[in-house]
Write a protein that holds these residues in place. Sequence first.
Motif, PDB file in Angstrom:
ATOM      1  N   THR A 217      10.175  16.147   0.609  1.00 26.70           N
ATOM      2  CA  THR A 217       9.337  14.955   0.584  1.00 26.70           C
ATOM      3  C   THR A 217      10.077  13.696   1.014  1.00 26.70           C
TER       4      THR A 217
ATOM      5  N   GLN B 220       6.264   7.076  -4.871  1.00 25.06           N
ATOM      6  CA  GLN B 220       6.640   5.908  -5.658  1.00 25.06           C
ATOM      7  C   GLN B 220       8.121   5.606  -5.505  1.00 25.06           C
ATOM      8  N   SER B 221       8.478   4.410  -5.835  1.00 21.74           N
ATOM      9  CA  SER B 221       9.901   4.133  -5.872  1.00 21.74           C
ATOM     10  C   SER B 221      10.206   3.295  -7.094  1.00 21.74           C
ATOM     11  N   LEU B 222      11.428   3.402  -7.524  1.00 17.06           N
ATOM     12  CA  LEU B 222      11.875   2.607  -8.652  1.00 17.06           C
ATOM     13  C   LEU B 222      11.822   1.132  -8.275  1.00 17.06           C
TER      14      LEU B 222
ATOM     15  N   LEU C 260       8.559  -0.300  -8.956  1.00 18.61           N
ATOM     16  CA  LEU C 260       8.294  -0.534 -10.373  1.00 18.61           C
ATOM     17  C   LEU C 260       8.823  -1.897 -10.813  1.00 18.61           C
TER      18      LEU C 260
ATOM     19  N   LEU D  89      -0.426   9.366  -2.504  1.00 14.57           N
ATOM     20  CA  LEU D  89       0.013   8.101  -3.093  1.00 14.57           C
ATOM     21  C   LEU D  89       0.265   8.242  -4.588  1.00 14.57           C
ATOM     22  N   ALA D  90      -0.434   9.190  -5.217  1.00  9.20           N
ATOM     23  CA  ALA D  90      -0.289   9.346  -6.654  1.00  9.20           C
ATOM     24  C   ALA D  90       0.943  10.161  -7.018  1.00  9.20           C
ATOM     25  N   ALA D  91       1.453  10.946  -6.072  1.00  7.35           N
ATOM     26  CA  ALA D  91       2.598  11.803  -6.386  1.00  7.35           C
ATOM     27  C   ALA D  91       3.833  10.938  -6.616  1.00  7.35           C
ATOM     28  N   PRO D  92       4.703  11.376  -7.508  1.00 12.26           N
ATOM     29  CA  PRO D  92       5.886  10.571  -7.779  1.00 12.26           C
ATOM     30  C   PRO D  92       6.726  10.327  -6.528  1.00 12.26           C
ATOM     31  N   GLU D  93       6.618  11.226  -5.537  1.00 13.27           N
ATOM     32  CA  GLU D  93       7.406  11.038  -4.323  1.00 13.27           C
ATOM     33  C   GLU D  93       6.942   9.798  -3.568  1.00 13.27           C
TER      34      GLU D  93
ATOM     35  N   MET E  37      -5.500  -0.557  -8.401  1.00  8.72           N
ATOM     36  CA  MET E  37      -4.772  -0.433  -7.143  1.00  8.72           C
ATOM     37  C   MET E  37      -5.753   0.046  -6.077  1.00  8.72           C
TER      38      MET E  37
ATOM     39  N   ASP F 239      -7.463   5.509  -8.143  1.00  7.47           N
ATOM     40  CA  ASP F 239      -8.081   6.362  -9.134  1.00  7.47           C
ATOM     41  C   ASP F 239      -9.572   6.361  -8.813  1.00  7.47           C
TER      42      ASP F 239
END
Lengths: 613, 464
Positions: A288, A588-590, A593, A582-586, A542, A533
């Motif tokens: 990913t 996302q980034s720290l 956050l 977009l919902a998968a943790p991949e 979002m 969502d």
Amino acid sequence: MQTPPVFRRLRAYAFDPSLDMQLDTAVLNQATFKVPWERLERGPVGEYVEVVDYDPASGRFYAPLDLNQDYLLAQDGLAPSEGNPQFHQQMVYAVSMLTIRNFEKALGRAALWSPRHRGDISSYVARLRLYPHAMREANAFYSPERKALLFGYFPASVSNPGNNLPGGVVFTCLSHDIVAHETTHALLDGIHQRFTEASNGDVLAFHEAFADIVAMLQHFTFPEALRNQIARTRGDLARQNLLGELAQQFGQAIGQYGALRSAIGQRNPETGEWEPAQPDPAAYHATTEPHARGAILVAAVFDAFLAVYKRRIADLLRIATSGSGVLGRGEIHPDLVNRLANEAADTAQHVLTMCIRALDYCPPVDLDFGDYLRALVTADSDLWPDDDRGYRIAMIEAFRRRGIYPRDVRTLSVDSLRWAAPHMDLSQFSEFAGKLKLRWDLSVDRRQIFANMRFNQRELHALLTSGEVTKQAQSDMGIALDDDAPEGIRRNQHGKPAVEVHSVRPARRIRPNGDVAVDLVVEITQKRYEPLDRSERSPGAMQPAFRGGCTLLVDLETTQVRYVISKNIRSQARLERQRQFLAAPEGQSLYALYFGAADCEGREPFAMLHRGF
Amino acid sequence: MSRKTPALSIRMYRHGLGDCFLLKFAGANGKPFHVMIDCGVVLGTPNAAGAMKQVVEDIAEETGGAIDLLAATHEHWDHLSGFVQAKETFEKLRVARVWLAWTEDPANPLARRLAGERKRAVEALRATSERLRGLRPETAAGLDGVLEFFGAAGGATTSDALEVVRAAAKSTRYCRPKDAPVVFSELPGVRFYVLGPPEDLKLIGKSSPSKGQVYEDKAFALDLETAFYAAALGDQTLQQASYPFDKCNYLSPGEAQKNDFFERHYFGDDREEKDPDCRDQSWRRIDTDWLDVASQLALQLDSDTNNTSLVLAVELVESGRVLLFAADAQVGNWLSWSDLAWRVDGAPVTGPDLLKRTVVYKVGHHGSHNATLREKGLERMTNPDLMVLLPVDHAMAVKKRWAGMPFPPLMERLTEKAGGRVLRIDDKVPLANRKPPAGVTPAVWKDFQSSVVETPLYYELRLD
């Protein structure tokens, strides 16, 4: 009257300074690039790029280089040197111009940078800005917002510096591969501005992979390096060699054992031994991270290159070995080296052209690797109707071996992979096409080209918003222009679904009978806001942009639409895929956050991508 | 030894964005056994000291002042602040044992190295954020957000809080996942396993679900820090040493402003300028981009610290059920559990095995995207009785600009896996008034509702 020279010769590192530290590679590393001649001012500042050398971390402005000085003209510019910032300016100028030149050669038209957007106004940007010493970090990136390349410098790893001086300074702007890579990001953004939006796992990976492919194939245009590496590998380019690897010094300086990335293999971190890469059909689905995912595409393209190259040299090897095809021990004959090098260079040039031209055959948004394979096959068929060398087959096979399949095709044959010719009636186009301003060859002023494109975009936009586009045509193009369009689609000031015309540009191709024809490449997109969502449509939720639209290739003479490459704005299945991604943790980034998603994705998409957070 | 599982209740305090838990078991001879895990609230919480005092007073009252086991999971303010904010009340508690992660052990050389790096990074980043305040406010705010996990600048810090914890009991156990699970004589039938932090530098450094290939090497990161801080801190000696060129032809910013070339190509704002590309330069400048690397160093620091989380699995021996307290463990910590194995009464017990039997999951890191692993984590929690405790205050998180806390898709999956039995400390609707979520039978839901006591200060979950 004297005509100006065709080239300006400039000395540079073929790879990067680390190869100067080894006896066997020092010779091949000193290259002289033939950069297209242009009027240059201090900087250097030319038609396409401008080098501005400010080092904010040190608070220093390094004096701009004047390449028109007699002494520099007489000796092909400054000699390569890590300790001279003016040489760094020469290096970024030379490599970026070489990359731009390769692009223009493949596309047959002038390269434009993506326009600068301020609200609804977008304006022409003549020159890409190059900052050779912008940051103190192991990073280099293209800033779409500032149309600039920012190169960092950093101390090499103390514990494991490779060929570098432990703690010594490593300059990313002295790496051919890094400069070519970043320039390619900018060139790609100039053609496809929506490819910086991660709507699926392949989009950013594609940006990275494409930049790597261009940088890597460019190695084959350096004759000394090519001959040297052919001789060293005895013609077998699947063995470890510098041509199939990227960013040697950077990789070593951050404590890796070898190059930053490689298309052919890598060192096993446990044994320290170099191992050839094995295509893994499962990797495409399991990987990913954008660089790692992009590496799969790079390896596929390189694999296709190798397959064709092997076929092309088989006869040479037989001639050289009295028919056995098996080379004896020891070095191979210099004549053979030269012949093999020619074949490698030709093959690399073909693959590079294929890869760049395929950009005109990509959907304008939400690209995936499967789409790109189809674009490659279609583009190559249009340029070389007869595939006697087997490039298309080689490409398909290399993709298949890595588990990359296009969606919605029945077989992997060339015919079913070619984008389909639609049954679209765009007779409206005939009148429209006559109005367009299509001079876009290399002799025309780029600012004028930009103005022409603007004019063409407005013409087409007027056609699309005239209310006369049939339902069938809308559905073929994957857009929704009537009042029944999904409610999330942005509306224009008249309350109608808004539509953007991204590009109207010419692309040349060869007809089966050998004639040169000009196609019109048109990109049309729409934007739709949908909550991440699906149950929630509150103001605070979002709401990422979901885009759709199409690329049309229109034969200008017959006004026939030859291909429609669409991503339907109404597609519920695609919307769900994007949500899932977009919902998968991949996804996302720290950084997102703590520092906010807008900051991370909107401002500098490549800065964070390259930092790895 | 009796294997009967005693009755148990878990209090999750609702004091704000932070962790504080009290577990109450019926111990041997009916004497209660109290376990306290963490006690903190995020910096910037209004009247934080008041809120923490209220929490610690409630703990004192509920336990009669006797804590049998106190675990402080990691050095972050939202897990430790109460120990200084409510120090007086806390010191009245009689704490029998303190458990900390091995990473806090001053006698462990690796732990010392990690702590040293952490301290240096916090100090340097504080100075950097000061310097960035005027130049690049958004980056400074982000940095502060990360730094606040270590306490307020100039005020009490997380190290102070840890000292209070250490001083509370005679001895401190520094827990390692290798250690055999512990059964206390006062509490037969309950086994305490340590799952993390891993004693593997690589895993402790791994925080994001998919990390780039670039920033793996610790030694390199430190070199980079030095080069960066040299300039950010304006340290003259270091700055001299960190210039990339020895001798070269350069202009100072003052000189450059008067220079024709840089005027046209960097500073320019001359609307009359002939070349349209040289008219307005303001949008292309790069004065502060190089400072962005601080955000990267700060994130590294934050993840590294979260990954030192002490993770406890509490096994109720008779039923085999497990309570999982994941603290703020991030990816590397979670990954390491897969390889854990112990021999208990001659039979093997593995990390995945404990996940499978988990019935109460304390969600990691307030529900952020990277602190609950999917395939090798939540998806392994297959017990149909799973319930979820989530100490998150979304409104506060948004105020701190961490809108992804909790992360909506994770919430969705947690709710799904637990059949709606999710306790979130910021829920406004009383549990008794909530309808069963789709797919949950009224009987199961009623059962859940009746097992929870709700007050404004806490949720108490009772398990039989």
